[in-house]
Design an enzyme around this catalytic site. Structure first.
Site, PDB file in Angstrom:
ATOM      1  N   LYS A 108     -11.390  -5.537  -3.224  1.00  0.00           N
ATOM      2  CA  LYS A 108     -12.477  -4.734  -3.318  1.00  0.00           C
ATOM      3  C   LYS A 108     -11.987  -3.677  -3.999  1.00  0.00           C
ATOM      4  O   LYS A 108     -12.959  -2.868  -4.640  1.00  0.00           O
ATOM      5  CB  LYS A 108     -12.873  -4.113  -1.798  1.00  0.00           C
ATOM      6  CG  LYS A 108     -13.271  -5.255  -1.048  1.00  0.00           C
ATOM      7  CD  LYS A 108     -13.343  -4.646   0.590  1.00  0.00           C
ATOM      8  CE  LYS A 108     -13.825  -5.731   1.566  1.00  0.00           C
ATOM      9  NZ  LYS A 108     -13.475  -5.135   3.063  1.00  0.00           N
TER      10      LYS A 108
ATOM     11  N   LYS B 198      -4.508 -11.056  -5.873  1.00  0.00           N
ATOM     12  CA  LYS B 198      -5.755 -11.543  -5.407  1.00  0.00           C
ATOM     13  C   LYS B 198      -7.026 -10.563  -5.579  1.00  0.00           C
ATOM     14  O   LYS B 198      -6.787  -9.505  -5.981  1.00  0.00           O
ATOM     15  CB  LYS B 198      -5.277 -11.540  -3.699  1.00  0.00           C
ATOM     16  CG  LYS B 198      -5.407 -10.174  -3.060  1.00  0.00           C
ATOM     17  CD  LYS B 198      -5.447 -10.395  -1.602  1.00  0.00           C
ATOM     18  CE  LYS B 198      -5.679  -8.776  -1.171  1.00  0.00           C
ATOM     19  NZ  LYS B 198      -5.495  -8.839   0.351  1.00  0.00           N
TER      20      LYS B 198
ATOM     21  N   LYS C  98       0.731  -1.236  -0.129  1.00  0.00           N
ATOM     22  CA  LYS C  98       0.000  -0.101  -0.094  1.00  0.00           C
ATOM     23  C   LYS C  98       0.870   1.166   0.091  1.00  0.00           C
ATOM     24  O   LYS C  98       0.246   2.206  -0.399  1.00  0.00           O
ATOM     25  CB  LYS C  98      -0.807   0.013   1.203  1.00  0.00           C
ATOM     26  CG  LYS C  98      -2.065  -1.032   0.990  1.00  0.00           C
ATOM     27  CD  LYS C  98      -3.091  -0.905   2.139  1.00  0.00           C
ATOM     28  CE  LYS C  98      -4.171  -1.965   1.532  1.00  0.00           C
ATOM     29  NZ  LYS C  98      -5.257  -2.312   2.821  1.00  0.00           N
TER      30      LYS C  98
END
Ligand code: TYM
Length: 327
Positions: free
Chosen positions: A195, A192, A111
């Site tokens: 969202k 993966k 991130k």
């Protein structure tokens, strides 16, 4: 009876990865354990959120919890920020952790990659997650594989505190499923399912219409070999779809391979569409009944009270061990 704790962030788009990795485990565990299922809204604000949307998503996840089969009479369902001890223990565990181990977390690395500076909460987030778990003397944490490193850190922190201050925390174990632990993006099976991916076709959200589910599966990336065979390394696309098939049908990967011997991907994908649509239909129907009921908010208030009663006992012990507060 063992204690179970898990949480999901209320950030929208709850998808097949969340369901097959984590949520599907929740109802089955409530038969023989004391379970707490939390909507972790304080985790969500590690990145900017629209306050109105966040409030809405909190109830969306709560309704989904119940729609997948969590029984609020058996399990405690609640919102993290309604129990202030999460933030309090979170701070204490930030102080028990060191920056080196937090900088090593792969989710933080991903991130913060390429950015000069990111919100501090992204770095300290795993200490808050450890607090969520340790607050309830949790034995078992049902989650997807992407949380493995955070569970390891939770264990390390628990052991560290126990060694320094005497037995304070229960050291928990993660619980990971075989087929659903790591569901990959449908358009790119090397990443993966998430969202936040821009491409809607990369994921199936739990409340998607059958037509969208069909489109996403029929378009899912596979390979040119055309045989339904599990090989995550060389055939990640079809292997990911086989994992989803296995999770919904309960069939082993070997049996799926046998069943589709001599068939192409088209046949397999068509059956997978049916399995997925049928698997999600009852959840969607149940969700619509619950989401706007007064009962839902009552359930969450009651859940927070029950959770708080357990959390306060732990906090009394923790404050005592750390020497916080008055004599
Ligand atoms: P979150 O909200 O990102 O995801 C919720 C759950 O879904 C699992 N998951 C997946 N499983 C399989 N394949 C995928 N592609 C996939 N994507 C997500 C996650 O592993 C998770 O179990 N940090 C947590 C929330 C949390 C928590 C906790 C969990 C906060 N405190 C305490 C357990 C215990 C998170 O961000 O999950």
């Amino acid at each position: 009876m063992k204690r179970v704790f898990s949480g999901v962030q209320p950030t929208g788009n709850i998808h097949l990865g969340n369901y097959l990795g984590a949520l599907v485990q929740f109802p089955e565990l409530q038969q023989d354990n004391e379970c707490l299922y939390c909507i972790v809204d304080e985790h969500a604000i590690t990145v900017p959120q629209d306050p109105k949307e966040l409030k809405k998503h909190i109830l969306d996840v709560a309704a989904l919890y119940i729609a997948v089969g969590i029984d609020p009479k058996k399990s405690i369902v609640f919102v993290q920020s309604e129990v202030s001890a999460h933030a309090e223990l979170g701070w204490i565990l930030i102080c028990a952790s060191n920056t080196g181990e937090l900088f090593r977390m792969t989710q933080f690395k991903a991130k913060s990659h390429g950015k000069e500076s990111v919100g501090t909460g992204l770095l300290t987030y795993p200490a808050l997650m450890a607090a969520d778990i340790l607050l309830y003397d949790t034995d078992i944490v049902p989650v997807g594989n992407d949380q493995k490193q955070h569970i390891e850190l939770t264990r390390d922190l628990a052991i560290r505190v126990n060694n320094k201050y005497g037995k304070t925390f229960v050291v928990p174990d993660g619980r990971f499923l075989k087929a659903g632990a790591r569901i990959m993006a449908l358009d790119d099976p090397t990443a993966k399912m998430s969202k936040s991916a821009v491409n809607e076709m990369s994921r199936i959200s739990l409340l998607d219409e059958p037509s969208k589910i069909k489109k996403a599966i029929m378009r899912a990336t596979t390979d040119s070999e055309g045989s339904v065979r599990f090989d995550m390394e060389n055939k990640p696309g079809i292997s990911n779809l086989m994992n989803i098939y296995s999770a919904f049908s309960g069939k082993s990967l070997e049996d799926i391979e046998k069943d589709y011997e001599g068939h192409g991907y088209g046949d397999f994908k068509k059956d997978l569409v049916e399995l997925t649509v049928d698997g999600l239909a009852p959840i969607k129907a149940h969700y619509e009944e619950i989401r706007y009921s007064d009962e839902l908010v009552r359930t969450l208030h009651e859940g927070a009270e029950r959770a708080d009663a357990i959390a306060q006992k732990t906090m009394k012990r923790v404050r005592e061990k750390f020497g916080l507060g008055l004599e």
